[in-house]
Each structure stands twice: as C-alpha cells, then as structure tokens.
Design a protein around this motif. Structure first.
Motif, PDB file in Angstrom:
ATOM      1  N   ARG A  52       1.894   8.074   0.550  1.00 55.99           N
ATOM      2  CA  ARG A  52       0.805   8.845   1.171  1.00 55.99           C
ATOM      3  C   ARG A  52       0.170   8.059   2.316  1.00 55.99           C
ATOM      4  O   ARG A  52      -0.295   8.642   3.296  1.00 55.99           O
ATOM      5  N   VAL A  53       0.109   6.742   2.176  1.00 57.41           N
ATOM      6  CA  VAL A  53      -0.311   5.867   3.283  1.00 57.41           C
ATOM      7  C   VAL A  53       0.930   5.095   3.709  1.00 57.41           C
ATOM      8  O   VAL A  53       1.354   4.159   3.030  1.00 57.41           O
ATOM      9  N   SER A  54       1.533   5.506   4.803  1.00 58.62           N
ATOM     10  CA  SER A  54       2.797   4.923   5.233  1.00 58.62           C
ATOM     11  C   SER A  54       2.610   3.481   5.694  1.00 58.62           C
ATOM     12  O   SER A  54       1.484   3.016   5.941  1.00 58.62           O
ATOM     13  N   ILE A 103       0.842  -1.210   0.000  1.00 57.66           N
ATOM     14  CA  ILE A 103       0.000   0.000   0.000  1.00 57.66           C
ATOM     15  C   ILE A 103       0.869   1.250   0.000  1.00 57.66           C
ATOM     16  O   ILE A 103       0.584   2.216  -0.718  1.00 57.66           O
ATOM     17  N   ASP A 104       1.936   1.245   0.790  1.00 58.07           N
ATOM     18  CA  ASP A 104       2.862   2.376   0.831  1.00 58.07           C
ATOM     19  C   ASP A 104       3.470   2.642  -0.545  1.00 58.07           C
ATOM     20  O   ASP A 104       3.594   3.798  -0.986  1.00 58.07           O
ATOM     21  N   LEU A 150       2.209   1.659  -3.587  1.00 59.26           N
ATOM     22  CA  LEU A 150       1.196   2.035  -4.568  1.00 59.26           C
ATOM     23  C   LEU A 150       0.674   3.458  -4.354  1.00 59.26           C
ATOM     24  O   LEU A 150       0.246   4.118  -5.305  1.00 59.26           O
ATOM     25  N   THR A 151       0.698   3.930  -3.123  1.00 61.14           N
ATOM     26  CA  THR A 151       0.228   5.298  -2.830  1.00 61.14           C
ATOM     27  C   THR A 151       1.373   6.305  -2.794  1.00 61.14           C
ATOM     28  O   THR A 151       1.165   7.463  -2.427  1.00 61.14           O
ATOM     29  N   HIS A 152       2.591   5.829  -3.170  1.00 63.71           N
ATOM     30  CA  HIS A 152       3.774   6.682  -3.185  1.00 63.71           C
ATOM     31  C   HIS A 152       4.019   7.341  -1.826  1.00 63.71           C
ATOM     32  O   HIS A 152       4.374   8.526  -1.747  1.00 63.71           O
TER      33      HIS A 152
END
Length: 288
Positions: A59-61, A52-53, A55-57
C-alpha cells in the motif's frame, strides 16, 4: 574571465546532474534485478522503504517510502551542509523514486540470495559512492554519515553500516533469519564500495624529497588548497646532496593534481604516498 568561470560552473553542475541520474538508474537496477528476487533488504532508507512496502503489503510502495523518509533529512542537509547539496540530493531522491517503477521487471537473473546480496550491494555502493564523489547526496544515511564525518571524521560507509541493524531485523522477521544474514552481507559489500568510490573522504599523506622546496610548496598551494610542511637539512645518502623533505595531506580525489604539480616543478623529485586513518587540526574539508 567571467565566461571562463561560468563555463567551469556549468561543467561542475553537469557532473552533479549526471551523478544524480546515475544514482537513480543504478539503484533501480539493483532493487528490481537483485534485491526483490533475492528477498534482500538494502541498507539505509532504501531498505527502510522496502520494509515499509512489505509491512503495508504494497500500500506504501518503495518509491513513496523513499520520497517520504528522506524529506526531513533534505531539510537538515539544506541547513547544516549546503543548499546546493540539498537541491541535488533532492533530485537524486526524486529520480530514484521515479526510476524504481520504470525499471520494474519480471525477469529473474538468479534466485540465489547470496549472489543477489553481493551484486545488489556492490551496485548500491557504487551508486552512492559515485554520487557523493560528484557532490550529490542520495538522502537517508549518507546525509547522516556526512554530518558524522564533519563532526567526528568517521567514514561514511562505516556510519551507514552502524545504522542498519533495524533493517536487518526486519528482513529476518519478514523472510526468515537466513535472509537477514544475506542482507547483512549485502550491506557490508555496499559499505565497502561506498568507501572505494567516494574518494573525497580518503586521505593520503605525501612525502616529497626535492631540491626545490619553496617552488614546490608555492605551486602545490596554488594548484590546491593544501598546506605543506618543509623539513630542511635533509641529506641524500646516495647522492650526498642536500635536499628538503615536504609533507602534505590530500584526499584521494586530489592525488592526480598533486602528482601533476610535483612533476611540473621537479620531474626528478622522489615522493611516496601512504593512507591516513585520521587527521586533526585544520584539515580543509571542501563544501559538499
């Protein structure tokens, strides 16, 4: 008597607290010093948080991903396993989410992805297995694994391994398929170390040859919650004396107590141990 019980409970909860702390610290070290520089994805929900971190670059750590992904499973753990287990699992999840940024570093011990996969997987398996041994869950797939174990008597590490295909595909799409293969190596190493350190799930069959079967049986049952089968009319081929053979199954975690019980009743008793792949019937599983 009450003071003795309270002291025992305090000692037990202290170990659970330390298990949660150790898990958070070791996971943060594995993530920051091995997985990140090696472009390796972890197993379970930590790997999902890494994905997730990515794929969201950012933004969601990873920290937020670990906390958010585990919330539903913590509720399930409270309902299906135990509230105490869920509380300490929540503590382990929170500490791991907090320690990940605390141990963040620019130091690269090695850029070799194979070394990063193996050492990161070993640390992760040690962290998860140790936490589970102390009665602390780490969220994610180990909760699912424990539910599967209760239902189907499946090892936790094997269940974790089966649920990680999606994470490995994400690693391949993000960094290249060679890194997916390295990540798979890390997952296999992690699963092995979970089974090594989580000794509560490893079952051992004990065969005891003694001339004090009733005393031995009573002492074992007093020392631990395990049934014993007594086979009478055994005969020593060398001594020519009548003996009895006792059979019982314990966990690896209880093996020290069992050996102590045997020695206390009959120091000259012969006993042998063998690993058990599966048990059926009424084998007592302690509350997590």
């Amino acid at each position: 008597m009450i003071a003795k019980i309270e002291k025992k409970l305090d000692h037990y909860y202290y170990h659970q607290f330390m298990g949660a702390v150790l898990y958070g610290v070791i996971l943060a070290i594995a993530l920051n010093y091995f997985w990140k520089p090696g472009h390796i994805y972890s197993s379970g929900f930590t790997g999902l948080a890494q994905l997730i971190d990515t794929l969201t670059h950012g933004r969601v750590s990873v920290s937020w991903g670990i906390a958010a992904a585990n919330l539903p499973l913590l509720l399930i753990a409270a309902l299906k396993l135990s509230k105490r287990f869920a509380v300490f699992t929540a503590l382990a999840v929170i500490l791991s989410a907090l320690f990940v940024p605390v141990f963040s570093t620019s130091i690269v011990l090695t850029p070799d992805p194979l070394i990063c996969a193996m050492f990161g997987g070993a640390l992760n398996g040690m962290a998860v297995g140790t936490a589970l041994r102390f009665g602390v869950g780490t969220g994610g797939l180990d909760i699912i694994g424990m539910l599967f174990k209760m239902k189907f008597h499946t090892k936790v590490g094997s269940v974790n391994l089966a649920f990680n295909a999606l994470i490995m595909v994400g690693a391949g799409l993000t960094y290249g398929w060679q890194y997916a293969l390295y990540s798979i190596i890390g997952v296999v190493v992690s699963a092995h170390f979970i089974d090594v350190f989580y000794t509560r799930q490893q079952q051992i069959q004990e065969m005891i040859v003694t001339n004090k079967p009733e005393m031995m049986c009573e002492h074992i049952q007093q020392k631990m919650r395990r049934g014993v089968t007594i086979i009478d009319s055994a005969h020593g081929g060398y001594t020519g004396k009548d003996k009895a053979v006792l059979l019982t199954v314990v966990t690896q975690h209880e093996l020290g107590d069992l050996r102590e019980a045997i020695h206390e009743v009959d120091p000259h008793a012969f006993y042998s141990e063998s690993k058990v792949e599966h048990t059926g019937g009424r084998f007592f599983e302690p509350e997590p």
